[in-house]
Structures are given as C-alpha cells and as structure tokens.
Design a protein around this motif. Structure first.
Motif, PDB file in Angstrom:
ATOM      1  N   GLU A 106      13.441   0.562   8.539  1.00 19.05           N
ATOM      2  CA  GLU A 106      12.553  -0.372   8.260  1.00 19.05           C
ATOM      3  C   GLU A 106      11.336  -0.319   9.335  1.00 19.05           C
ATOM      4  O   GLU A 106      11.475  -0.233  10.616  1.00 19.05           O
ATOM      5  CB  GLU A 106      13.082  -1.803   8.436  1.00 19.05           C
ATOM      6  CG  GLU A 106      12.236  -2.819   8.359  1.00 19.05           C
ATOM      7  CD  GLU A 106      11.394  -2.958   6.885  1.00 19.05           C
ATOM      8  OE1 GLU A 106      10.057  -2.652   6.898  1.00 19.05           O
ATOM      9  OE2 GLU A 106      12.199  -3.264   5.741  1.00 19.05           O
ATOM     10  N   ASP A 107      10.038  -0.399   8.831  1.00 17.42           N
ATOM     11  CA  ASP A 107       8.823  -0.022   9.515  1.00 17.42           C
ATOM     12  C   ASP A 107       8.155  -1.393  10.043  1.00 17.42           C
ATOM     13  O   ASP A 107       7.431  -1.286  10.744  1.00 17.42           O
ATOM     14  CB  ASP A 107       7.783   0.879   8.683  1.00 17.42           C
ATOM     15  CG  ASP A 107       7.386   0.316   7.467  1.00 17.42           C
ATOM     16  OD1 ASP A 107       8.104  -0.177   6.620  1.00 17.42           O
ATOM     17  OD2 ASP A 107       6.105   0.148   7.218  1.00 17.42           O
ATOM     18  N   ASN A 131      11.045   4.812  10.011  1.00 19.79           N
ATOM     19  CA  ASN A 131      10.781   5.507   9.275  1.00 19.79           C
ATOM     20  C   ASN A 131      11.688   6.560   8.530  1.00 19.79           C
ATOM     21  O   ASN A 131      12.626   6.891   9.116  1.00 19.79           O
ATOM     22  CB  ASN A 131       9.395   6.035   9.284  1.00 19.79           C
ATOM     23  CG  ASN A 131       9.355   7.281  10.194  1.00 19.79           C
ATOM     24  OD1 ASN A 131      10.106   8.363  10.073  1.00 19.79           O
ATOM     25  ND2 ASN A 131       8.473   7.079  11.328  1.00 19.79           N
ATOM     26  N   MET A 156       7.822   3.304   3.171  1.00 19.07           N
ATOM     27  CA  MET A 156       7.373   3.517   4.667  1.00 19.07           C
ATOM     28  C   MET A 156       6.505   4.651   4.729  1.00 19.07           C
ATOM     29  O   MET A 156       6.439   5.525   3.863  1.00 19.07           O
ATOM     30  CB  MET A 156       8.753   4.011   5.332  1.00 19.07           C
ATOM     31  CG  MET A 156       9.905   2.783   5.262  1.00 19.07           C
ATOM     32  SD  MET A 156      11.055   3.126   6.241  1.00 19.07           S
ATOM     33  CE  MET A 156      11.979   4.336   4.929  1.00 19.07           C
TER      34      MET A 156
END
Length: 200
Positions: A106-107, A131, A156
């Motif tokens: 998760e960015d 990413n 992402m």
C-alpha cells in the motif's frame, strides 16, 4: 480541509436540497473537534448517502440551528415485508489467522497504518511494501513460504498491483503460485473485478 472548499460544499448541499443554510452550519463543520480526515469522511458519507437516496427516489434534508447543531435526515420509500423469515445462521469454523504472515502492499500512509492495525488485530504478522516493485523484490528475497497472504493495493506508483501480481505469479519458485493474493481497491465495477481475476 480548505476553508473555501468547506464553505462551497455546505452551500452546494443547501442548494441541492433546497434547505436554509446559516453561517452556523459552516462554523459547526469547520470547528468540529474531528481531524481533517474525519471531516473528509463526513463529506464523503453525505455524498454517498445522497447518491443512494437519489437512486431509490428518496430525499435527504439538513437543518441547522445556531448554538444547537446541524441535523441531517433521510426519507426512503421502502416497503416492509412483515412476512420475512429470518434465515438460520450458517455454522462455520472460524479461520485461525494467528501468526500467519502477510505482506501488505500500500502506498498511502494512512491506509497502510489502518490496514496494518486491522490485520494485526486478526492475528497476522504483517510486513509492508510501498509499491508493486518493492513487493516483488521483498517476495523474491524472502524464504520459500514466508508469506501466507499478500494484500495488494491496485493503484500504486512505479508498478501497480495488477502488474506486481502477474510478475509474482511467474516467479520460478514453488510458493509463487500458491500464495494467497487479495486485491485492495475502491474500484468495484465488473470490469475491475475481471482484471483482478486475470492477474491472480
């Protein structure tokens, strides 16, 4: 939240629902004790509620009183089925996720923090990547069967979740095709679902 944007949102809401807007409405929202994130969520909730009520021909209204607060209410044209039978709950064995290892990709900082806490509450031992490319690199460097689950965001930078999933699945190692990969996305159209299925 930007003050001008906040005022515009309140005025737009009043215009849409043809209800009276006084300055106190804006002040209440602006000086709410919640964080900017809370106010953004509240705004999103109102938009979602508006879209839902409009879809089923309902109405939503707002009333604001100085030194009292703001009230929102919704009227939906629903029929009650008094003959509805309650379905018996299906007996299932709870899934034991204690000490299962998860790679969370998760960015977004806030999403990453919240998702990590939620997964840890379920018993997961959580590692993170920011990413798709970092997820691939981390998976490559890990020992076989290190990760039981990969929670993969779709949108992402550098490499998105779909491309990362496809690349992980083609890696020449035994766990590349068996590791559970779950998509994380707000995109719920049928075409988006099919794209995720193809990647997995």
């Amino acid at each position: 939240m930007n003050t001008q944007l906040l005022e515009a949102l309140c005025k737009d809401f009043a215009a849409i629902y043809q209800c009276e807007l006084i300055q106190d409405t804006i002040d209440i929202v602006r000086f709410d004790k919640g964080t900017p994130i809370d106010m953004a969520i509240q705004t999103l909730d109102l938009y979602t509620l508006h879209s839902f009520s409009k879809m089923i021909h309902g109405t939503i209204q707002m009333e604001s009183k100085e030194d009292a607060g703001t009230t929102f209410w919704i009227i939906l044209p629903l029929q009650i089925d008094f003959n509805l039978q309650t379905a018996k709950p299906i007996q299932t064995n709870p899934l034991n996720l204690t000490n299962k290892k998860a790679l969370l990709v998760e960015d977004n900082d806030i999403n990453l923090e919240i998702a990590t806490i939620l997964l840890q509450d379920l018993g997961f031992d959580v590692s993170t990547a920011r990413n798709g490319q970092k997820a691939i690199d981390q998976f490559k460097k890990s020992k076989l069967y290190t990760f039981d689950y990969i929670f993969m965001d779709i949108m992402m930078p550098i490499k998105d979740g779909l491309e990362a999933t496809k690349e992980i699945r083609t890696l020449p190692r035994n766990d590349a095709k068996s590791v559970h990969i779950l998509a994380i996305s707000a995109n719920a159209f049928e075409s988006d679902i099919q794209e995720c299925i193809k990647a997995i």
